[in-house]
Design an enzyme around this catalytic site. Structure first.
Site, PDB file in Angstrom:
ATOM      1  N   TYR A  28      10.914   8.850   1.096  1.00 38.09           N
ATOM      2  CA  TYR A  28      10.830   7.867   0.013  1.00 38.09           C
ATOM      3  C   TYR A  28      11.366   8.357  -1.334  1.00 38.09           C
ATOM      4  CZ  TYR A  28       7.874   5.558   3.455  1.00 38.09           C
ATOM      5  OH  TYR A  28       7.406   4.972   4.606  1.00 38.09           O
ATOM      6  N   ASP A  71       1.966 -15.784   6.515  1.00 33.01           N
ATOM      7  CA  ASP A  71       1.480 -17.164   6.348  1.00 33.01           C
ATOM      8  C   ASP A  71       1.459 -17.583   4.877  1.00 33.01           C
ATOM      9  OD1 ASP A  71       1.175 -17.496   9.054  1.00 33.01           O
ATOM     10  OD2 ASP A  71      -0.998 -17.264   9.066  1.00 33.01           O
ATOM     11  N   ASN A  87       8.041  -5.780  -1.062  1.00 35.12           N
ATOM     12  CA  ASN A  87       8.003  -4.645  -0.140  1.00 35.12           C
ATOM     13  C   ASN A  87       6.544  -4.549   0.312  1.00 35.12           C
ATOM     14  OD1 ASN A  87       7.900  -2.289   1.255  1.00 35.12           O
ATOM     15  ND2 ASN A  87       9.005  -1.052  -0.268  1.00 35.12           N
ATOM     16  N   HIS A  92      12.827  -2.640   1.668  1.00 35.19           N
ATOM     17  CA  HIS A  92      12.223  -1.372   2.110  1.00 35.19           C
ATOM     18  C   HIS A  92      13.067  -0.231   1.569  1.00 35.19           C
ATOM     19  CE1 HIS A  92       9.447  -3.414   4.671  1.00 35.19           C
ATOM     20  NE2 HIS A  92      10.441  -4.142   5.134  1.00 35.19           N
ATOM     21  N   ALA A 139       3.262  -0.878   4.628  1.00 35.94           N
ATOM     22  CA  ALA A 139       2.733  -0.875   6.007  1.00 35.94           C
ATOM     23  C   ALA A 139       2.320  -2.269   6.478  1.00 35.94           C
ATOM     24  CB  ALA A 139       1.555   0.091   6.115  1.00 35.94           C
ATOM     25  N   ARG A 148       7.453   0.242  13.593  1.00 33.52           N
ATOM     26  CA  ARG A 148       8.016  -0.326  12.345  1.00 33.52           C
ATOM     27  C   ARG A 148       9.108  -1.365  12.626  1.00 33.52           C
ATOM     28  NH1 ARG A 148       5.856   3.201   8.312  1.00 33.52           N
ATOM     29  NH2 ARG A 148       5.564   5.256   9.227  1.00 33.52           N
ATOM     30  N   ARG A 201       4.429  11.058  -1.994  1.00 40.58           N
ATOM     31  CA  ARG A 201       4.326  10.613  -0.617  1.00 40.58           C
ATOM     32  C   ARG A 201       5.624  10.845   0.153  1.00 40.58           C
ATOM     33  NH1 ARG A 201       4.776   4.322   1.071  1.00 40.58           N
ATOM     34  NH2 ARG A 201       4.138   4.739   3.191  1.00 40.58           N
ATOM     35  N   ARG A 238      13.504   3.991  12.299  1.00 42.77           N
ATOM     36  CA  ARG A 238      12.258   4.759  12.335  1.00 42.77           C
ATOM     37  C   ARG A 238      11.423   4.409  13.591  1.00 42.77           C
ATOM     38  NH1 ARG A 238       9.500   4.753   6.606  1.00 42.77           N
ATOM     39  NH2 ARG A 238       8.279   6.362   7.678  1.00 42.77           N
ATOM     40  N   GLU A 243      12.909  -9.481   1.202  1.00 44.39           N
ATOM     41  CA  GLU A 243      12.150  -8.299   1.634  1.00 44.39           C
ATOM     42  C   GLU A 243      12.944  -7.032   1.284  1.00 44.39           C
ATOM     43  OE1 GLU A 243      12.142  -8.127   5.915  1.00 44.39           O
ATOM     44  OE2 GLU A 243      10.453  -6.739   5.993  1.00 44.39           O
ATOM     45  N   HIS A 249       4.370  -4.561   8.964  1.00 42.80           N
ATOM     46  CA  HIS A 249       4.340  -4.473  10.427  1.00 42.80           C
ATOM     47  C   HIS A 249       3.042  -4.993  11.032  1.00 42.80           C
ATOM     48  CE1 HIS A 249       7.618  -1.953   9.187  1.00 42.80           C
ATOM     49  NE2 HIS A 249       6.804  -1.064   8.654  1.00 42.80           N
ATOM     50  N   SER A 291      13.128   2.815   2.757  1.00 41.34           N
ATOM     51  CA  SER A 291      13.715   3.539   3.892  1.00 41.34           C
ATOM     52  C   SER A 291      14.374   2.550   4.847  1.00 41.34           C
ATOM     53  CB  SER A 291      12.614   4.320   4.615  1.00 41.34           C
ATOM     54  OG  SER A 291      11.680   3.417   5.184  1.00 41.34           O
ATOM     55  N   PRO A 329       0.783  -1.231   0.000  1.00 44.12           N
ATOM     56  CA  PRO A 329       0.000   0.000   0.000  1.00 44.12           C
ATOM     57  C   PRO A 329       0.819   1.287   0.000  1.00 44.12           C
ATOM     58  CG  PRO A 329      -0.149  -1.130   2.120  1.00 44.12           C
ATOM     59  CD  PRO A 329       0.500  -2.085   1.169  1.00 44.12           C
ATOM     60  N   ASN A 330       0.284   2.223  -0.740  1.00 44.30           N
ATOM     61  CA  ASN A 330       0.814   3.595  -0.836  1.00 44.30           C
ATOM     62  C   ASN A 330       2.106   3.728  -1.641  1.00 44.30           C
ATOM     63  OD1 ASN A 330      -1.311   4.765   0.819  1.00 44.30           O
ATOM     64  ND2 ASN A 330      -0.350   3.662   2.515  1.00 44.30           N
TER      65      ASN A 330
HETATM   66  C1  DQA Z   1       8.320   0.962   3.567  1.00 46.76           C
HETATM   67  C2  DQA Z   1       8.456   1.160   5.080  1.00 46.76           C
HETATM   68  C3  DQA Z   1       7.140   0.916   5.797  1.00 46.76           C
HETATM   69  O1  DQA Z   1       7.292   1.098   7.200  1.00 46.76           O
HETATM   70  C4  DQA Z   1       6.090   1.893   5.301  1.00 46.76           C
HETATM   71  O2  DQA Z   1       4.852   1.633   5.918  1.00 46.76           O
HETATM   72  C5  DQA Z   1       5.992   1.920   3.822  1.00 46.76           C
HETATM   73  C6  DQA Z   1       7.191   1.809   3.005  1.00 46.76           C
HETATM   74  C7  DQA Z   1       9.610   1.324   2.811  1.00 46.76           C
HETATM   75  O3  DQA Z   1       9.711   0.936   1.659  1.00 46.76           O
HETATM   76  O4  DQA Z   1      10.484   1.992   3.368  1.00 46.76           O
HETATM   77  O5  DQA Z   1       4.905   2.109   3.289  1.00 46.76           O
HETATM   78  O6  DQA Z   1       8.041  -0.406   3.325  1.00 46.76           O
END
Ligand code: DQA
Length: 148
Positions: free
Chosen positions: A22, A86, A73, A99, A76, A110, A17, A106, A97, A79, A101, A9-10
């Site tokens: 980011y 699962d 990735n 990320h 959110a 997180r 954003r 942070r 995985e 977390h 950031s 998401p996002n």
């Molecule tokens: C993220 C880090 C997450 O904590 C956050 O909710 C994101 C982006 C990152 O790519 O740094 O949406 O996954």
């Protein structure tokens, strides 16, 4: 070798954003970056982004027998989502995985990564480069397994 690249998401709002965290490049730029990293690595990549947890779970389930590796990735959902953890554990497809950031520096909420518990490696705090590193890492890992 075929990789599924999942973004949560996002991440579709990259650029707009929180650019201080980011970056200023948008999601389309991330897709181009990932596609050229995959090409450099000599692997096929299919990209999928969703703001919905269940849609990400569905894609992980559908990856069974189709993809050799997953780069994820979960944003959110990293977390919060036991469902994504699962699903990754269920399909047993090697996963990495990513990320953008450095989540380790942070907020406290997180500091837990559920999806990370099913991943063999995490790249964080490297921006787009994390996806490149994940693709090459997964390729080399799977090549190693192939040659055993
Ligand atoms: C993220 C880090 C997450 O904590 C956050 O909710 C994101 C982006 C990152 O790519 O740094 O949406 O996954």
């Amino acid at each position: 070798m075929k990789f599924l690249i999942l973004n949560g998401p996002n991440l579709n709002l990259l650029g707009l954003r929180e650019p201080d965290i980011y970056g200023r490049q948008d999601y389309a730029a991330l897709c181009s970056f990932i596609e050229s990293a995959a090409e450099d690595a000599g692997v096929e990549a299919e990209l999928f982004q969703s703001n919905h947890e269940g849609a990400l779970v569905d894609r992980i389930q559908q990856a069974l027998g189709v993809f050799d590796g997953i780069v994820i990735n979960p944003a959110a959902y990293t977390h919060t989502s036991v469902a994504i953890l699962d699903a990754l554990k269920a399909v047993q497809i090697p996963a990495v995985e990513v990320h953008l950031s450095d989540v380790s520096k942070r907020e406290s909420f997180r500091q837990i990564s559920y999806a990370g518990l099913a991943c063999c490696r995490t790249f964080m705090g490297l921006g787009f480069e994390g996806y490149r590193r994940a693709i090459f890492y997964l390729r080399d890992l799977l090549k190693g397994e192939e040659s055993v």
